[in-house]
Scaffold this active site. Structure first.
Site, PDB file in Angstrom:
ATOM      1  N   ASN A  21       0.875  -1.175   0.000  1.00 59.18           N
ATOM      2  CA  ASN A  21       0.000   0.000   0.000  1.00 59.18           C
ATOM      3  C   ASN A  21       0.908   1.220   0.000  1.00 59.18           C
ATOM      4  O   ASN A  21       1.524   1.545   1.016  1.00 59.18           O
ATOM      5  CB  ASN A  21      -0.892  -0.030   1.252  1.00 59.18           C
ATOM      6  CG  ASN A  21      -1.687   1.249   1.427  1.00 59.18           C
ATOM      7  OD1 ASN A  21      -1.776   2.069   0.514  1.00 59.18           O
ATOM      8  ND2 ASN A  21      -2.276   1.414   2.610  1.00 59.18           N
ATOM      9  N   LYS A  26       0.088   4.255  -0.260  1.00 64.97           N
ATOM     10  CA  LYS A  26      -0.542   5.443   0.339  1.00 64.97           C
ATOM     11  C   LYS A  26      -0.296   6.658  -0.574  1.00 64.97           C
ATOM     12  O   LYS A  26      -0.265   6.497  -1.789  1.00 64.97           O
ATOM     13  CB  LYS A  26      -0.034   5.655   1.768  1.00 64.97           C
ATOM     14  CG  LYS A  26      -0.176   4.381   2.605  1.00 64.97           C
ATOM     15  CD  LYS A  26       0.054   4.565   4.076  1.00 64.97           C
ATOM     16  CE  LYS A  26      -0.135   3.227   4.784  1.00 64.97           C
ATOM     17  NZ  LYS A  26      -0.012   3.328   6.245  1.00 64.97           N
ATOM     18  N   HIS A  75      -9.468   1.431   4.967  1.00 60.96           N
ATOM     19  CA  HIS A  75      -8.189   1.618   5.668  1.00 60.96           C
ATOM     20  C   HIS A  75      -8.390   2.585   6.831  1.00 60.96           C
ATOM     21  O   HIS A  75      -9.155   3.558   6.721  1.00 60.96           O
ATOM     22  CB  HIS A  75      -7.127   2.153   4.696  1.00 60.96           C
ATOM     23  CG  HIS A  75      -5.758   2.102   5.295  1.00 60.96           C
ATOM     24  ND1 HIS A  75      -5.321   3.051   6.189  1.00 60.96           N
ATOM     25  CD2 HIS A  75      -4.760   1.211   5.169  1.00 60.96           C
ATOM     26  CE1 HIS A  75      -4.092   2.734   6.586  1.00 60.96           C
ATOM     27  NE2 HIS A  75      -3.732   1.616   5.978  1.00 60.96           N
ATOM     28  N   GLU A  77      -6.694   4.924   7.916  1.00 66.11           N
ATOM     29  CA  GLU A  77      -6.409   6.334   7.620  1.00 66.11           C
ATOM     30  C   GLU A  77      -7.616   7.000   6.972  1.00 66.11           C
ATOM     31  O   GLU A  77      -7.866   8.185   7.209  1.00 66.11           O
ATOM     32  CB  GLU A  77      -5.147   6.433   6.748  1.00 66.11           C
ATOM     33  CG  GLU A  77      -3.894   6.151   7.585  1.00 66.11           C
ATOM     34  CD  GLU A  77      -2.712   5.587   6.821  1.00 66.11           C
ATOM     35  OE1 GLU A  77      -2.699   5.650   5.582  1.00 66.11           O
ATOM     36  OE2 GLU A  77      -1.801   5.063   7.497  1.00 66.11           O
ATOM     37  N   GLU A  96      -5.422  -4.591  10.897  1.00 68.15           N
ATOM     38  CA  GLU A  96      -4.370  -3.586  11.039  1.00 68.15           C
ATOM     39  C   GLU A  96      -4.611  -2.767  12.306  1.00 68.15           C
ATOM     40  O   GLU A  96      -5.410  -1.811  12.282  1.00 68.15           O
ATOM     41  CB  GLU A  96      -4.376  -2.636   9.836  1.00 68.15           C
ATOM     42  CG  GLU A  96      -4.102  -3.325   8.520  1.00 68.15           C
ATOM     43  CD  GLU A  96      -3.502  -2.358   7.520  1.00 68.15           C
ATOM     44  OE1 GLU A  96      -2.374  -2.597   7.094  1.00 68.15           O
ATOM     45  OE2 GLU A  96      -4.143  -1.340   7.197  1.00 68.15           O
ATOM     46  N   GLY A 138       2.713   2.315  10.699  1.00 65.93           N
ATOM     47  CA  GLY A 138       3.726   3.352  10.520  1.00 65.93           C
ATOM     48  C   GLY A 138       4.495   3.702  11.780  1.00 65.93           C
ATOM     49  O   GLY A 138       5.188   4.721  11.829  1.00 65.93           O
ATOM     50  N   SER A 159       3.401  -2.064  10.311  1.00 66.97           N
ATOM     51  CA  SER A 159       4.850  -2.144  10.551  1.00 66.97           C
ATOM     52  C   SER A 159       5.466  -3.495  10.197  1.00 66.97           C
ATOM     53  O   SER A 159       6.433  -3.927  10.826  1.00 66.97           O
ATOM     54  CB  SER A 159       5.179  -1.761  12.004  1.00 66.97           C
ATOM     55  OG  SER A 159       4.847  -0.409  12.245  1.00 66.97           O
TER      56      SER A 159
HETATM   57  P1  PGA Z   1       2.866   0.311   7.542  1.00 66.36           P
HETATM   58  O1  PGA Z   1       1.376   0.528   6.980  1.00 66.36           O
HETATM   59  O2  PGA Z   1       3.338  -1.001   6.990  1.00 66.36           O
HETATM   60  O3  PGA Z   1       3.644   1.482   7.029  1.00 66.36           O
HETATM   61  O4  PGA Z   1       2.758   0.276   9.035  1.00 66.36           O
HETATM   62  C1  PGA Z   1       0.484  -0.546   6.863  1.00 66.36           C
HETATM   63  C2  PGA Z   1      -0.828  -0.061   6.311  1.00 66.36           C
HETATM   64  O5  PGA Z   1      -1.288   1.007   6.740  1.00 66.36           O
HETATM   65  O6  PGA Z   1      -1.447  -0.713   5.441  1.00 66.36           O
END
Ligand code: PGA
Length: 249
Positions: free
Chosen positions: A11, A13, A94, A96, A164, A170, A209
């Site tokens: 992803n 983003k 997601h 976010e 998640e 992140g 992560s």
């Molecule tokens: P990350 O993000 O691997 O940077 O923690 C995962 C995600 O949000 O899908």
């Protein structure tokens, strides 16, 4: 059970540019070397067409779609629009987007149904906040999110679920393998009550992560069928070792 292929999904983003698409070459080569693993990358909408032209063997996808096929929704794109330019799947729900755009479970569900109607696969995300985990409510929150956002016609043919934890995205922090296995077990159990035997066909991904150092351990946790990878999917140098870890399982 035991029949689910591993899925490693990136992803990007709101990262990446035309110049970054070269990363897909080595990712596609690693995917070709890992025939037992499905490899997918959700790129920004602006890159879907170029990415799918450049790496036709990879499943290129979108990070979100609107729940309507068309209309007066300035700034949004529909499932049919991303499909037309080469997307094979989309992420929906997601955390976010749930946080930044205030998406509700009902909207996430409608987006997943719109994806299916357009012929896309979907990865539906659920996850608890740190406060919810600290309060001992993680499983209750996440299984309730799943039940409320699970689309009509959910089946392993087109839908995967990504667990998640918001606090792991992140941050470099991950749950323990035991916590991941417990949550995936709870999600699988809830899917069984909702879908019956079809529950065993849906892939459950872990996200948050994931990196080259922890991938083997997290992918080996009970009921984990793959990973949704943010930061470590931006370069082949970081993403390819995760594909290889999945291939070794
Ligand atoms: P990350 O993000 O691997 O940077 O923690 C995962 C995600 O949000 O899908």
């Amino acid at each position: 059970m035991g029949m689910r292929r591993k899925l490693i999904a990136g992803n990007w983003k709101m990262n990446g540019s035309v110049g970054a698409l070269g990363e897909l070459d080595a990712i596609a080569a690693a995917a070709a070397d890992a025939p037992g693993v499905d490899v997918a990358v959700a790129v920004p909408a602006t890159l879907i067409e170029l990415a799918s032209d450049r790496a036709p063997a990879l499943a290129i996808g979108a990070q979100d779609v609107h729940d309507r096929p068309s209309g007066a929704h300035t700034g949004c794109v529909s499932a049919a629009m991303v499909k037309e330019v080469g997307a094979r799947f989309t992420i929906v729900g997601h955390s976010e987007r749930r946080a930044d755009q205030g998406e509700t479970d009902a909207q996430v569900r409608a987006k997943a149904e719109a994806a299916r109607a357009a012929g896309l696969h979907a990865i539906l995300c659920v996850g608890e906040t740190a406060a919810e985990r600290d309060a001992g409510r993680a499983e209750a929150v996440v299984t309730a999110q799943l039940a409320a956002s699970l689309p009509e016609g959910a089946s392993g043919d087109w839908l995967a679920i990504a667990y998640e934890p918001v606090w792991a995205i992140g941050t470099g922090r991950t749950p323990t393998v035991a916590d991941v296995a417990a949550m995936h077990g709870a999600l699988r159990a809830r899917l069984r009550t909702l879908l019956g035997d079809e529950a065993d066909a849906l892939r459950l991904l872990y996200g948050g992560s994931v990196n080259d150092a922890n991938a083997a351990e997290l992918l080996g946790a009970g009921d984990v069928d793959g990973a949704l990878v943010g930061g470590a999917s931006l370069t082949a140098a970081k993403f390819v070792p995760i594909i290889r870890a999945a291939a070794r399982l």
